[in-house]
Write an enzyme that holds these catalytic residues in place. Structure first.
Site, PDB file in Angstrom:
ATOM      1  N   GLU A 278      -4.544   3.170   1.218  1.00 42.98           N
ATOM      2  CA  GLU A 278      -3.720   2.371   0.302  1.00 42.98           C
ATOM      3  C   GLU A 278      -4.392   2.317  -1.075  1.00 42.98           C
ATOM      4  OE1 GLU A 278      -2.070  -2.265   0.104  1.00 42.98           O
ATOM      5  OE2 GLU A 278      -3.801  -1.743   1.352  1.00 42.98           O
ATOM      6  N   LYS A 343       5.998  -0.179  -0.249  1.00 43.20           N
ATOM      7  CA  LYS A 343       5.762  -1.223   0.749  1.00 43.20           C
ATOM      8  C   LYS A 343       6.886  -2.263   0.726  1.00 43.20           C
ATOM      9  CE  LYS A 343       2.047  -4.346   2.230  1.00 43.20           C
ATOM     10  NZ  LYS A 343       0.703  -4.867   1.889  1.00 43.20           N
ATOM     11  N   CYS A 393      -0.781  -1.163   4.905  1.00 35.26           N
ATOM     12  CA  CYS A 393      -1.600  -2.359   5.114  1.00 35.26           C
ATOM     13  C   CYS A 393      -0.955  -3.341   6.086  1.00 35.26           C
ATOM     14  CB  CYS A 393      -1.898  -3.001   3.763  1.00 35.26           C
ATOM     15  SG  CYS A 393      -3.098  -4.360   3.840  1.00 35.26           S
TER      16      CYS A 393
END
Length: 520
Positions: A278, A343, A393
């Site tokens: 990430e 995301k 994440c």
């Protein structure tokens, strides 16, 4: 204080012991996972004492919670103080407030167990209540289903295969049921009744069924994996200090480290995909010539794609603000592919601050990166005819996100993360434990690339391979098995087990109220 006077010293000790055992069993480098199978026994003992009221039961649960959750979530202080710019005097209360919020669910569980006591068998009412509240916690305030009880078993494939039917909630259900069985095995025989004995025997049969199912699935899935094709994946762990990650003068050095570690993988292997963490590229990749250098790296191996995290921005039209995204980009020998992923489920107070105008003192938490906008669902990107489903994440802790990727064609799951925020705490292990269940639930291999660890690979049985040490440069390669299995979890949706328990808990509560009224 009045309520505490109504609680005996033995009940308080039992509640504290429950909290300590839960903390001991939670994922970590040196955790004692088997403790979770007995951790709730002291709590049941405290709740079943004579003269315990519903209010005092809630307080007993709260005591267990405020013992357990600060020990589970202590790393929040590291995140806030060291990386968020929040002073210690602010970071500790913030962690305690979150722990208190989590403890409220344990208080509600204890109150509900007491409410149903004597009306329905504990062996069934307790696991239903626990899973119902876990499901509720995954929804409220954008959801925080962190480290549910099931995740303590992430190192034991024999105990978690039922997840492909029920999701991780099924394992949690079993853990709470076994705790209730142990408690009643020692205390319930004096009050033996036909209904109680039937409930006990039925629960034993369920436990035996689950263990048998787990054994059968390990055998069947392992046989299929041995015959299926594989997909070569490399993961890179750059080990970039969080304090240096965003410094402009170090961007080139950071990039070169990822190039070097990737070249090590390519020197003796033929990967189809190399995964960087990430925000491995700590600048706007789509606007930089760095993407061309990554493309040249990918061109050195036929069919290779590099997947990297990087921020992305969309400039608004006149009068509209620029929107920022935490994204993942696919780059092959022809250049940057247009189908990047952004995301969807952002971390509250980590990637955005809700009601920021009213909470200005928390703004430093996002100032070093950006105040991100959530992305929209995008179908898996195809690499060499294999759909790659991306989880960035925190997204790996939400079962439905992984399920949607597989439901839409992902043959491989990839988790890009930056766990440097957690320092040398148990949080990286807690985070990893949840990714293990996403692989088992959907029967997909999962590759995990973390900035400072833990990186590695997870196969469809939940077996972990090539795990990296924390805070070290690392690269690894593995031929990951592909499966075409569409698990029951993927097909029907694992959230349904949580919904079923929530509905059942409400129904049991309503029936308990009717029974009480009929006695008046």
């Amino acid at each position: 204080m009045v309520l505490l006077k109504k609680i005996s010293g033995r009940q308080i000790i039992a509640a504290v012991l429950c909290g300590l055992l839960l903390a001991l069993a939670s994922p970590g480098q040196n955790s004692l996972a088997p403790a979770v199978w007995l951790a709730l026994v002291p709590l049941f003992y405290a709740l079943c004492q004579r003269d315990t009221t519903m209010r005092s039961a809630a307080v007993i649960g709260l005591i267990a919670g405020i013992t357990y959750y600060p020990l589970l979530l202590y790393w929040i202080v590291i995140v806030l103080e060291q990386y968020g710019g929040v002073p210690l005097w602010g970071a500790v209360p913030a962690m305690l407030l979150l722990a208190l919020y989590m403890s409220l669910y344990l208080a509600a569980f204890s109150a509900l167990v007491h409410r149903l006591q004597g009306k329905f068998p504990l062996i069934w009412s307790a696991p239903i209540a626990w899973v119902a509240l876990d499901y509720l916690r995954s929804l409220l305030f954008t959801g925080f289903p962190w480290s549910d009880l099931a995740y303590s078993q992430f190192r034991t494939p024999l105990l978690i295969q039922i997840s492909d039917l029920t999701g991780h909630h099924g394992v949690t259900f079993l853990i709470v049921m076994v705790n209730a069985l142990v408690f009643q095995a020692f205390t319930g025989r004096k009050k033996s009744t036909t209904k109680r004995d039937l409930a006990f025997r039925t629960a034993i049969i369920l436990v035996i069924f689950v263990l048998s199912y787990n054994l059968a699935r390990i055998k069947n899935v392992a046989e299929e994996l041995s015959e299926n094709p594989t997909f070569g994946v490399g993961v890179v762990q750059g080990n970039i200090s969080q304090g240096q990650k965003w410094l402009p003068q170090l961007q080139r050095e950071t990039f070169q480290k990822y190039i070097s570690l990737s070249s090590e993988i390519m020197a003796s292997n033929n990967p189809a995909l190399i995964v960087w963490p990430e925000t491995a590229i700590p600048f706007y990749l789509a606007e930089s010539t760095i993407k061309d250098e990554i493309s040249r790296l990918a061109a050195a191996k036929e069919g290779l794609t590099v997947l990297t995290g990087a921020p992305y921005r969309e400039k608004g039209s006149t009068g509209s603000p620029t929107r920022y995204f935490n994204s993942a980009f696919f780059i092959n020998g022809k250049g940057l592919r247009p189908d990047h992923y952004s995301k969807q489920h952002l971390v509250m107070f980590g990637e955005y601050v809700p009601l920021k105008n009213f909470l200005p003192f928390l703004a430093p938490l996002v100032e070093t990166v950006a105040d991100f906008t959530p992305g929209k669902f995008q179908k898996p990107v195809t690499c060499q005819n294999v759909g790659v489903g991306v989880l960035i994440c925190f997204e790996s802790i939400f079962p439905t996100l992984a399920r949607h990727q597989v439901e839409n064609g992902a043959g491989l799951l990839v988790n890009l993360t930056n766990d440097a925020w957690y320092g040398r705490s148990s949080a990286p292990w807690q985070h990893l434990s949840m990714a293990v269940f996403r692989a088992v639930e959907n029967r997909r291999s999962l590759a995990r690339s973390a900035n400072t660890g833990i990186s590695g690979f997870i196969d469809p049985l939940g077996r972990m391979h090539e795990l990296s040490p924390l805070f070290e440069d690392f690269s690894a390669y593995k031929e990951l098995p592909l499966t075409s299995i569409k698990s029951v979890f993927t097909f029907y949706g694992g959230h349904r087990s949580g919904i079923i328990c929530l509905v059942a808990a409400l129904l049991l509560t309503a029936l308990a109220s009717r029974k009480e009224k009929s006695l008046l």
